[in-house]
Design a protein around this motif. Structure first.
Motif: not given
Length: 1224
Positions: A740-743, A758-761, A778-782, A786-793
């Motif tokens: 996951y990526f965190i923003e 670095d990806l967080i497990k 804050v929001r999360i990406f999976a 294939i790639g990175v998902s859309k950001p969470s709400e």
């Protein structure tokens, strides 16, 4: 007989500017009128004329004069060829000094190109515009001098020269030699240096020619006071020879002198012209030959010559100051020669309008003399046009119906004498009486434009669109004239004849528009719309009238030309267009346009073709397309068909709801901006048009990315950190989640910042280094293969916050039997979360042993207080409590601030203290009728008891209102009276403690009049008055008195003195013989008394030294009861407009006037204004309404009786919207 001269006038008498000669080399010669009289002492016959050598001239020598030169005006400059009446009149007045044209004189020389033919007097003319002065076409002037209006001023024995005491002399010099010419001017009577100019010939100013061959020098001798002017010619050349002139000017004085320079030793082959070559400025002249003829007397020649020869004589003999010479000749007395034949001659000029009648009248001294009339030298015979009349000694010639041919010089001869005049015929402008009418017609018709002017035979000009119409033999236009009517004829009109036609006359113009249209077009059969299959023939057909009209075929606005495939046919009324084999390019809008007409025929040709889908060009295996989710898919498939087929994309058996299908001319496209997992499947294409239907299928496979996780949770928030958790996404896109990526971002910002690279497990994270008080999200990406998902709400907004520091300086402010008031100051550190309020808590501390009974803190305020002071209520008297305060914000409660010692709940007694305002420490003064509102603050605990006394007695509540509070007492009097004056005592008591204050209130009013006024003494123009102060001073000191006087005859009062402080006065400067009464007003701080005390007796001012025994007369009693001399009149008024009622009353003493409406007195009504002046009573009703109507009464009352008059007022107007007028 020579032709008489036409006169010219200029706007002033000043000479015109000099100009160079015209292109033919001969100078332009003006017309000159000169008045010559013999000199004071005539020169003897045969005597040589006196020459000026620069010394003081002899008295008999004539003064140099200056000629007034003017150019003969042209019609383009002055607007007409006739003289102005003003100029003719002035010439007639000076006719007694004019030299006769005929008489003993030398015969005129033969006329040539340079001879002077006409002479005219230059007279003022106000009609000539100022810009005409100094024009380039005006002729040269001979010097500067006075205008013609100054020539008639008499000068007693004028000297010949007023400035020059030494003049330059003629001299001879050899080629290459130097020579100097000197001119001197005496400066004893001059305030400044005179102006000098050196000329060669007539025009060339040598000031612009100075250089190596010519130098000009000026010096001044202070001892002799003489100006010396020198002209040095260095290395003279042969072309320097000629006549020179020196002109000196000082204010209104002028002097000039001419001299010659002869250069010897030159040859004809000399080429160097030098700087003084005047002939080079004009045209080449032959060298001046030495004249061996004897000197002639130019003065005698001018005296005996005719005025028209003056200019030629001056040019012939080289006279450069002809104007000055003629000016002197004019001022010389002339022997008037009385006419023997004419008692009254013709006027110098006459003027008549064209078509009018003129009478030329002469008065004969001898009626028996034979009279002959001449026109331009030709004798006139009697005719219907020329009629001769005799009236006594008058001879009259009448000219009827004057035309331009009658504009000539006329003369009448009586024996040997003759007098002349000029007749000017003013041609009236030709006006357009009846204008041109507009014409609208069709081609091949006849057009005739008619216009009528004010005069027969007038010259007019026909124009078309501003261009003159050609009227030649081969022209399409014919022009004819019948009396005052003019015609323009066009026999065979065409469309080119359309335009604006106008006729121009000298006095006006007229124009009209001519419109030539084609004949109307008739359509028997119009073009028909057609639908043709591809490859089939096309045939278009139409029929129109007229049949001989050709036309053109157009497709989509483009001209169609016939070829092997296209055939165009025109037979009489029928027009056809045939196309053998149709193609797609033949479809469109077809138009047939008849030539010359704006009307057209049109039809649409539609070409159709069955649709087809061309999937073979895609090169996809099994027609399958694979794409990664999130990418843009654009699938373009070629198609064909005419008309363009309707394309429908379907997924399965349903049309695709997320696709965007677009169709162009030869292809259709399927676009998915961001592909998703749901976009996978079979897509069917359906094509339809008028010619048929076609179908095809395409398979799309989408590889997706994970779904976005749900919004993260933030359970814990610190000062600059937080803790967050989340759940995995529901769909992983067919591939395991790698991390996951965190923003993070500020809530008010749109810029996200990634917190990990670095990806967080794990499924939790702790962001740090945040700013306190700033909201964050804050929001999360999976992430999968294939790639990175859309950001969470985004998570719910959270703000890193810290609690404030504890409140400071907590102290006890007040204590009563049941309450404790504490106060404090805000915390030193508040932080970004701010401060929401304070929470006050207390606990009861122990008994007499000092032990605390309970540790339970009681919240005193259920709601936060923002103030830094709070009162705890409901306490038990005698107990002890501890108090603490907490600061509350969004982060929570701060550490408490507690009192150091416990507080005993028991009230403390504070002695009372009255704080009297500064303005009440002295007497408080108010006028009768004003309001009194006094606020007196005080201190004391518990609440003091307040009492008021006036002069030691209680205050009645009905007269004075008193209101008491915890901290002040208010005394209020709504309408003050004099009885309210006095000393008010205020007492404030707390148990045994008492404080008092006294307020002094003074209510003042207008004073009464003095008790009595007596006349102590009268002497001369003086009267001594004594009076007694008033009994009622209005409860305020008397500040002064106002004394007035009145003459017994008029009883009009005038103020003698104001603000007088004493009780006796002497009135001075009274008029002897008058009898005066006096009255006195009292004055205090409120103003003058309402009434005045008048002297019972009058004071008669008697002239000193005279004792007049005044007989006693019984005074007439002028008193009478009111009587109306003019009653009120019934009146009608209009609503909204002021109305007045007037009447007059006579009464003595002056009556009191009362106005009433319907028997009710009108008092203090702003809609009414009442006036009374000299017995005239007026009532003005401002903007009355219908309800103001009624019976009005004017009532006059005095001591002897009363009277009244009535009238009825009716007001007409609208009572409201939509209602009729109401008459009251």
């Amino acid at each position: 007989m020579p032709e008489p001269t036409k006169k010219d006038e200029t706007p002033n008498g000043q000479p015109e500017e000099s100009v160079a000669p015209d292109s033919n080399g001969a100078p332009q010669l003006p017309e000159i009128s000169l008045e010559v009289s013999p000199p004071p002492e005539p020169v003897a016959e045969g005597k040589e004329p006196i020459e000026t050598d620069g010394k003081n001239p002899e008295p008999p020598e004539p003064e140099p004069l200056q000629a007034v030169v003017a150019q003969e005006p042209s019609p383009a400059e002055n607007g007409s060829n006739q003289p102005q009446p003003g100029g003719v009149k002035e010439q007639a007045e000076s006719a007694d000094s004019t030299v006769k044209e005929e008489g003993p004189c030398s015969p005129p020389p033969p006329e040539d190109a340079n001879s002077i033919k006409k002479l005219s007097v230059e007279l003022p003319n106000d009609s000539v515009p100022v810009p005409a002065m100094g024009r380039k076409d005006s002729v040269w002037s001979l010097g500067e001098g006075q205008g013609p209006e100054e020539l008639d001023k008499p000068i007693d024995n004028p000297p010949l020269s007023t400035l020059l005491i030494e003049s330059p002399q003629s001299a001879t010099v050899f080629v290459g030699g130097d020579i100097t010419f000197v001119a001197k001017v005496e400066a004893k009577d001059l305030l400044r240096k005179p102006t000098i100019k050196w000329f060669k010939g007539k025009w060339m100013d040598l000031a612009s020619k100075t250089g190596k061959h010519l130098q000009l020098k000026e010096t001044f001798d202070r001892l002799t006071k003489v100006h010396t002017f020198e002209m040095h010619i260095i290395k003279a050349k042969e072309n320097y020879a000629g006549n020179y002139r020196c002109e000196v000017t000082y204010k209104d004085k002028f002097d000039s002198c001419s001299f010659d320079l002869e250069v010897k030793g030159f040859s004809e082959g000399q080429e160097d012209a030098g700087e003084l070559d005047f002939s080079g400025l004009l045209k080449h002249r032959e060298p001046k030959q030495q004249d061996d003829t004897p000197e002639v007397d130019v003065w005698e020649i001018l005296k005996n010559a005719r005025p028209d020869q003056y200019e030629k004589i001056a040019f012939m003999y080289g006279i450069t100051d002809l104007r000055g010479l003629l000016k002197r000749m004019k001022k010389i007395p002339k022997e008037e020669k009385k006419s023997e034949a004419f008692a009254k001659k013709l006027d110098p000029a006459y003027q008549v309008d064209k078509g009018g009648k003129i009478r030329l009248v002469v008065d004969l001294a001898d009626p028996t003399v034979e009279l002959k009339w001449y026109k331009n030298g030709q004798e006139i015979r009697p005719s219907p046009k020329y009629i001769f009349e005799h009236k006594g000694t008058q001879r009259i010639m009448v000219i009827n119906n004057c035309t331009t041919n009658d504009d000539a010089a006329y003369s009448v001869a009586a024996g040997d004498e003759k007098c002349t005049t000029e007749l000017f015929v003013k041609e009236l402008p030709v006006k357009v009486v009846k204008g041109i009418e507009p014409v609208k017609t069709t081609v091949n018709e006849r057009i005739e434009l008619e216009c009528e002017v004010s005069e027969e035979g007038a010259q007019v000009k026909w124009m078309k669109n501003g261009v003159e119409v050609p009227t030649g033999v081969r022209s399409r236009y014919r022009v004819k004239c019948e009396g005052t009517k003019h015609f323009l004829v066009i026999d065979d009109a065409s469309r080119e004849d359309t335009g604006t036609y106008s006729i121009m006359a000298t006095g006006g113009t007229s124009e009209a528009h001519v419109q030539v249209d084609l004949k109307p077009l008739k359509i028997y059969q119009d073009l028909q719309d057609m639908t043709v299959k591809l490859g089939q023939p096309i045939k278009l057909h139409c029929e129109i009238y007229p049949g001989n009209v050709p036309g053109r075929w157009y497709r989509n606005g483009q001209l169609i030309q016939p070829n092997d495939r296209i055939n165009i046919i025109h037979r009489n009324k029928v027009h056809r267009l045939e196309i053998e084999t149709s193609s797609l390019h033949d479809a469109g809008d077809y138009t047939f346009v008849p030539e010359g007409y704006s009307q057209s025929l049109s039809a649409k040709i539609h070409i159709i073709d069955p649709p087809r889908v061309h999937l073979e060009s895609l090169n996809f295996p099994d027609n399958t397309v694979t794409i990664v989710a999130g990418n843009k898919l654009r699938l373009e498939i070629p198609i064909s068909g005419e008309p363009a087929p309707r394309v429908v994309w379907m997924k399965g058996e349903r049309s695709g709801h997320r696709v965007r299908a677009e169709t162009y001319g030869d292809q259709t496209s399927l676009t998915i901006e961001v592909t998703e997992r749901e976009d996978s499947g079979n897509y069917k294409i359906v094509l339809q048009n008028e010619a048929g239907e076609a179908t095809a299928s395409v398979r799309i496979k989408v590889v997706d990315i994970p779904d976005p996780p749900e919004a993260p949770l933030v359970p814990v928030v610190g000062g600059d950190w937080c803790s967050m958790t989340w759940e995995p996404p529901k769909y992983d896109g067919g591939s395991p989640i790698l991390g996951y990526f965190i923003e993070r971002k500020k809530k008010q910002s749109s810029r996200w910042m990634r917190l990990n690279f670095d990806l967080i497990k794990e499924l939790s994270f702790e962001p740090k280094k945040m700013i306190e008080g700033v909201p964050y999200e804050v929001r999360i990406f999976a992430v999968n293969a294939i790639g990175v998902s859309k950001p969470s709400e985004p998570s719910k907004a959270f703000t890193p916050l810290a609690v404030t520091s504890e409140p400071t300086m907590l102290v006890v402010d007040d204590v009563t039997d049941t309450t404790v008031t504490v106060k404090w100051r805000p915390p030193e550190t508040i932080g970004a979360a701010g401060l929401d309020g304070y929470l006050v808590e207390y606990c009861i501390e122990g008994d007499s042993s000092g032990k605390r009974l309970t540790d339970d803190w009681v919240v005193s305020n259920k709601e936060l207080t923002e103030k830094t002071k709070y009162t705890i209520t409901g306490l038990t008297p005698g107990c002890k409590i501890l108090v603490r305060v907490k600061a509350i914000n969004a982060a929570g409660a701060s550490a408490p601030r507690t009192l150091q010692h416990s507080v005993l709940v028991k009230e403390v007694i504070e002695p009372p203290k009255i704080r009297v305002p500064r303005h009440l420490k002295q007497t408080y003064t108010r006028k009768v009728g004003e309001a009194v509102n006094l606020v007196v603050p005080f201190l004391g605990k518990p609440r003091p008891k307040v009492t008021w006394l006036k002069e030691g007695k209680p205050i009645e509540p009905t007269h004075v209102s008193i209101r008491n509070t915890d901290c002040d007492s208010i005394i209020f009097i709504r309408k003050a009276e004099r009885s309210h004056s006095g000393k008010y005592e205020m007492t404030v008591q707390v148990e045994n403690h008492v404080d008092t204050a006294i307020l002094d209130i003074q209510i003042v009013d207008l004073p009464g009049p003095p008790v009595s006024v007596t006349i102590e003494d009268v002497w001369g123009g003086n009267v001594a008055l004594v009076w007694t102060p008033p009994k009622d001073n209005g409860n305020a000191p008397i500040t002064g008195y106002t004394i007035q006087k009145a003459d017994k005859k008029t009883m009009e009062w005038y103020t003698c003195i104001e603000h007088y402080h004493r009780t006796c006065i002497t009135i001075t400067e009274l008029v002897v013989g008058n009898e005066y009464f006096f009255r006195i007003f009292s004055e205090n701080m409120c103003g003058l008394s309402e009434t005045a005390t008048q002297t019972k007796k009058s004071a008669l001012i008697v002239k000193e030294g005279m004792q007049v025994k005044t007989p006693e007369y019984s005074d007439h009693d002028f008193k009478e009861a009111p009587k109306f001399t003019q009653p009120l009149i019934n009146t009608f008024a209009i609503a909204g407009y002021n109305a007045t009622l007037n009447c007059s009353v006579r009464a003595n003493p002056r009556p009191k006037v009362i106005w009433m409406k319907n028997k009710i007195a009108i008092i203090d009504d702003p809609r009414y204004r009442m006036f009374s002046n000299q017995g005239v009573c007026t009532l003005e009703i401002r903007k009355p309404s219908p309800y103001d109507g009624g019976m009005y009464t004017c009532k006059a009352i005095n001591d002897l009786g009363e009277a009244q008059v009535d009238c009825k007022l009716e007001v007409k107007g609208q009572c409201g919207p939509g209602s009729d007028s109401v008459d009251t």
